[in-house]
Design an enzyme around this catalytic site. Structure first.
Site, short mmCIF file in Angstrom:
data_model
loop_
_atom_site.label_atom_id
_atom_site.label_comp_id
_atom_site.label_asym_id
_atom_site.label_seq_id
_atom_site.Cartn_x
_atom_site.Cartn_y
_atom_site.Cartn_z
N GLY A 44 0.06 -8.51 -0.45
CA GLY A 44 -0.57 -9.61 0.28
C GLY A 44 0.41 -10.14 1.31
N GLN A 49 4.19 -16.09 7.13
CA GLN A 49 5.28 -15.17 6.76
C GLN A 49 5.70 -14.26 7.90
OE1 GLN A 49 3.21 -13.71 2.97
NE2 GLN A 49 5.39 -13.62 2.46
N CYS A 94 7.75 -12.07 -3.71
CA CYS A 94 7.25 -12.47 -2.40
C CYS A 94 8.08 -11.78 -1.33
CB CYS A 94 7.35 -13.99 -2.27
SG CYS A 94 6.78 -14.61 -0.68
N LEU A 95 7.41 -11.24 -0.31
CA LEU A 95 8.14 -10.55 0.77
C LEU A 95 9.11 -11.50 1.47
CD1 LEU A 95 5.29 -8.43 2.42
CD2 LEU A 95 7.13 -7.61 0.94
N HIS A 136 -1.67 -16.86 -4.45
CA HIS A 136 -0.30 -16.85 -3.91
C HIS A 136 -0.34 -16.96 -2.38
CE1 HIS A 136 3.96 -15.01 -3.89
NE2 HIS A 136 3.59 -14.95 -2.61
N GLU A 137 -1.27 -16.24 -1.75
CA GLU A 137 -1.35 -16.25 -0.28
C GLU A 137 -1.94 -17.56 0.24
OE1 GLU A 137 0.43 -14.09 0.99
OE2 GLU A 137 0.50 -12.70 -0.71
N HIS A 140 0.70 -20.01 0.46
CA HIS A 140 1.51 -19.87 1.67
C HIS A 140 0.92 -20.67 2.83
CE1 HIS A 140 4.79 -17.10 0.94
NE2 HIS A 140 4.01 -16.19 0.39
CO CO Z 1 4.52 -14.57 -0.78
#
Ligand code: CO
Length: 171
Positions: A44, A49, A94-95, A136-137, A140
């Site tokens: 995701g 991000q 998380c990226l 989670h997204e 963000h």
């Molecule tokens: Co993340």
């Protein structure tokens, strides 16, 4: 090419702005975000991000962790309208916070209203891994990170690692 933003970049802490124009520029953003998610091997990715102040996310509709043939979805202006009382714990990553993982408890099932890339209103129900990724997204888009759910003690232990990650933004 969209560049990943890491923990410490202020854009990751802001509430992202609603999308109003469903145009070619938005379609390009969606395509580039899908590309970035694939490139970074994420499940995701939210627009902040990659430095974009827009309520846009892309995600893989995974049935379970490690699901290889999950379809990608593009989600604009999401709103979670239902959350199950049943929760489950999973070790998230998380990226934007590479090398760190932590157990997060989340509702098992959600219902989400959103618009697709053409501006059409949609509703979906997600269970398990897919529901987790979407939550989670969406977090963000509200300036929230998974590490916010960890205990104070866990967060203290992560501090040196987080400081190092923040420096990635200057590279
Ligand atoms: Co993340």
């Amino acid at each position: 090419m969209l560049k990943l933003r890491y923990y410490g970049d202020p854009i990751l802490r802001r509430r992202a702005t609603e999308v109003r124009a469903f145009d070619d520029a938005l379609r390009t953003v969606a395509d580039e975000m899908l590309e970035a998610m694939t490139r970074e091997e994420g499940v995701g990715l939210a627009a902040p991000q990659v430095g974009l102040d827009m309520r846009v996310l892309v995600a893989l509709a995974m049935r379970e962790p490690g699901d290889e043939d999950a379809e990608p979805i593009v989600v604009i202006n999401p709103e979670i309208t239902e959350r199950s009382h049943e929760t489950w714990v999973y070790e998230e990553g998380c990226l934007s916070i590479p090398g760190i993982r932590g157990d997060v408890t989340r509702p098992e099932r959600i219902v989400m209203r959103y618009r697709d890339v053409n501006g059409d209103e949609k509703t979906l129900e997600a269970i398990g891994m897919f529901a987790r990724i979407l939550q989670h997204e969406v977090d963000h888009l509200d300036g929230k990170l998974f590490i916010d759910y960890l205990s104070t003690a866990e967060k203290m232990l992560l501090k040196p690692k987080l400081r190092k990650i923040a420096r990635l933004n200057d590279e």
